[in-house]
Design a protein around this motif. Sequence first.
Motif, PDB file in Angstrom:
ATOM      1  N   ALA A   1      31.634  23.366  50.734  1.00  0.00           N
ATOM      2  CA  ALA A   1      32.132  23.906  49.524  1.00  0.00           C
ATOM      3  C   ALA A   1      33.589  24.046  50.211  1.00  0.00           C
ATOM      4  O   ALA A   1      33.733  25.291  51.081  1.00  0.00           O
ATOM      5  N   VAL A   2      34.802  23.761  49.573  1.00  0.00           N
ATOM      6  CA  VAL A   2      36.167  24.099  49.929  1.00  0.00           C
ATOM      7  C   VAL A   2      36.929  24.254  48.698  1.00  0.00           C
ATOM      8  O   VAL A   2      37.155  23.246  47.888  1.00  0.00           O
ATOM      9  N   LEU A   3      37.572  25.179  48.305  1.00  0.00           N
ATOM     10  CA  LEU A   3      38.224  25.677  47.161  1.00  0.00           C
ATOM     11  C   LEU A   3      39.262  24.429  47.034  1.00  0.00           C
ATOM     12  O   LEU A   3      40.063  24.711  48.182  1.00  0.00           O
ATOM     13  N   PRO A   4      39.648  23.883  46.123  1.00  0.00           N
ATOM     14  CA  PRO A   4      40.644  22.839  45.963  1.00  0.00           C
ATOM     15  C   PRO A   4      42.135  23.535  45.846  1.00  0.00           C
ATOM     16  O   PRO A   4      42.093  24.731  45.212  1.00  0.00           O
TER      17      PRO A   4
ATOM     18  N   ALA B   1      46.810  38.841  42.356  1.00  0.00           N
ATOM     19  CA  ALA B   1      45.505  38.534  41.837  1.00  0.00           C
ATOM     20  C   ALA B   1      44.396  39.041  42.293  1.00  0.00           C
ATOM     21  O   ALA B   1      43.571  39.565  41.536  1.00  0.00           O
ATOM     22  N   GLU B   2      44.379  39.165  43.569  1.00  0.00           N
ATOM     23  CA  GLU B   2      43.027  39.252  44.360  1.00  0.00           C
ATOM     24  C   GLU B   2      42.948  40.929  44.156  1.00  0.00           C
ATOM     25  O   GLU B   2      41.748  41.542  44.003  1.00  0.00           O
ATOM     26  N   THR B   3      44.052  41.719  44.313  1.00  0.00           N
ATOM     27  CA  THR B   3      44.043  43.098  44.211  1.00  0.00           C
ATOM     28  C   THR B   3      43.426  43.661  42.653  1.00  0.00           C
ATOM     29  O   THR B   3      42.664  44.352  42.678  1.00  0.00           O
ATOM     30  N   ALA B   4      44.144  42.795  41.602  1.00  0.00           N
ATOM     31  CA  ALA B   4      43.494  43.117  40.536  1.00  0.00           C
ATOM     32  C   ALA B   4      42.236  42.836  39.993  1.00  0.00           C
ATOM     33  O   ALA B   4      41.512  43.590  39.251  1.00  0.00           O
TER      34      ALA B   4
ATOM     35  N   GLY C   1      52.863  32.508  37.547  1.00  0.00           N
ATOM     36  CA  GLY C   1      52.535  33.374  38.730  1.00  0.00           C
ATOM     37  C   GLY C   1      51.607  34.389  38.068  1.00  0.00           C
ATOM     38  O   GLY C   1      51.108  35.362  39.040  1.00  0.00           O
ATOM     39  N   TYR C   2      51.036  34.324  36.879  1.00  0.00           N
ATOM     40  CA  TYR C   2      49.933  35.134  36.498  1.00  0.00           C
ATOM     41  C   TYR C   2      48.675  34.385  36.493  1.00  0.00           C
ATOM     42  O   TYR C   2      48.559  33.101  35.999  1.00  0.00           O
ATOM     43  N   LEU C   3      47.679  35.079  36.658  1.00  0.00           N
ATOM     44  CA  LEU C   3      46.368  34.413  36.428  1.00  0.00           C
ATOM     45  C   LEU C   3      45.761  33.807  35.401  1.00  0.00           C
ATOM     46  O   LEU C   3      45.689  34.532  34.310  1.00  0.00           O
ATOM     47  N   ASP C   4      45.141  32.642  35.568  1.00  0.00           N
ATOM     48  CA  ASP C   4      44.742  31.989  34.113  1.00  0.00           C
ATOM     49  C   ASP C   4      43.117  31.654  34.451  1.00  0.00           C
ATOM     50  O   ASP C   4      42.573  31.523  33.566  1.00  0.00           O
ATOM     51  N   LEU C   5      42.659  31.555  35.718  1.00  0.00           N
ATOM     52  CA  LEU C   5      41.297  31.283  35.908  1.00  0.00           C
ATOM     53  C   LEU C   5      40.993  31.810  37.483  1.00  0.00           C
ATOM     54  O   LEU C   5      41.823  31.557  38.503  1.00  0.00           O
ATOM     55  N   PHE C   6      39.792  32.412  37.372  1.00  0.00           N
ATOM     56  CA  PHE C   6      39.342  32.729  39.051  1.00  0.00           C
ATOM     57  C   PHE C   6      37.924  32.416  39.265  1.00  0.00           C
ATOM     58  O   PHE C   6      37.147  32.519  38.230  1.00  0.00           O
TER      59      PHE C   6
ATOM     60  N   GLY D   1      38.925  32.249  44.406  1.00  0.00           N
ATOM     61  CA  GLY D   1      39.951  31.516  44.268  1.00  0.00           C
ATOM     62  C   GLY D   1      40.580  31.847  42.955  1.00  0.00           C
ATOM     63  O   GLY D   1      40.108  32.125  41.961  1.00  0.00           O
ATOM     64  N   PHE D   2      41.961  31.938  42.993  1.00  0.00           N
ATOM     65  CA  PHE D   2      42.779  32.391  41.854  1.00  0.00           C
ATOM     66  C   PHE D   2      43.838  31.199  41.449  1.00  0.00           C
ATOM     67  O   PHE D   2      44.500  30.960  42.389  1.00  0.00           O
TER      68      PHE D   2
END
Length: 261
Positions: free
Chosen positions: A112-115, A132-135, A157-162, A149-150
Amino acid sequence: MIVASVDTTSQSYALGQVVGVLSVAVVAIVLLWRLTRSWRAPSTPVDGDRDGAMREASKRRLLTIGVTVLIAAVAGAKAAASYHPEPRASETSATVADSHGQGAQTAAARSAVLPDSFSGYQLMTGDAGQRAETAVLAGRKMPEGSKLGFYDKDGDGYLDLFVTVSSVEWSPKVRKEKADKSITQEFRDFFAGAKARDVTPFEPGPYGGGLSCGRSPSPGGDQAVCAWSDATTFGGVRTAAQTTLNDAAGLTLALRNATMR
C-alpha cells in the motif's frame, strides 16, 4: 447493550450456536432414558414367561437406543448446518483482475502506497500537510501500523479528504487484528467510532474484501465516511465537503485502487 456488543460473525459465536444445539439434544436424550426407565425394565410376568418378558424388555431398550441415535443424528446435522462463521479478515480472498481479466492471487505481493494524486485530489505536503495533520490528530498519536494522507481538491491549501491506511506489512499488531476479526467486525468498530449512521455496503472493486460508507456528524454538517478492508489492508476515508454516499464510495474505490500496488 450486551447484545449489541456480541459479534455474531465470530467463530466463537458460531461455536456457541453449535454447543447450544448439542446441549438441547443431550438434555432430550437424558430425559428419554430417565422417563422410560421403568418402561424398559423387565417386569415379572403373570404367566411366568420370564424369557418372553426379557425379550420384550430388550425390544424396548433397542427402540430407546434407536430414538437416541435419531435425536443425535438430527442434532448433529443441525449443529453442522448452524456453524457458518464469517472468515477472519486475513482469510478473505484477495484477488485483482489482471490485464486479461483473469483473477490472480496477489495478496502476498501487494503493498500500500498513498498516491500523490487521484480523481482530481492532490496529496498535501509541506506546511499545508503538516497543518492538516495537526488539525486532524489534535494531539492524538497516530495508530500503530497506520499512515495518514491529506488531500486537497481545489488547490486552496485546505483539507478536502483524508485517509487512514493500515497494513499487515507495517505492523504485527495489524496482522494480529486481521487474524482475529472479520471484515464485518472491523467495519462495526470503525463506524461506531465515527458515530456513523446509514452505513451502506458498496461494490469493493477488483481487490475484493469489503467497502462501506455512512454519514458521520460534524460541526459543519454530516460528512461521508467510508472504509475498505481486505486480507492485508484497512482504509478509512472521510470527506470534508458534504457529498452523497454513492459519490463517497466512488472516491474511496478510486483511492483504494490507486493505493494498492
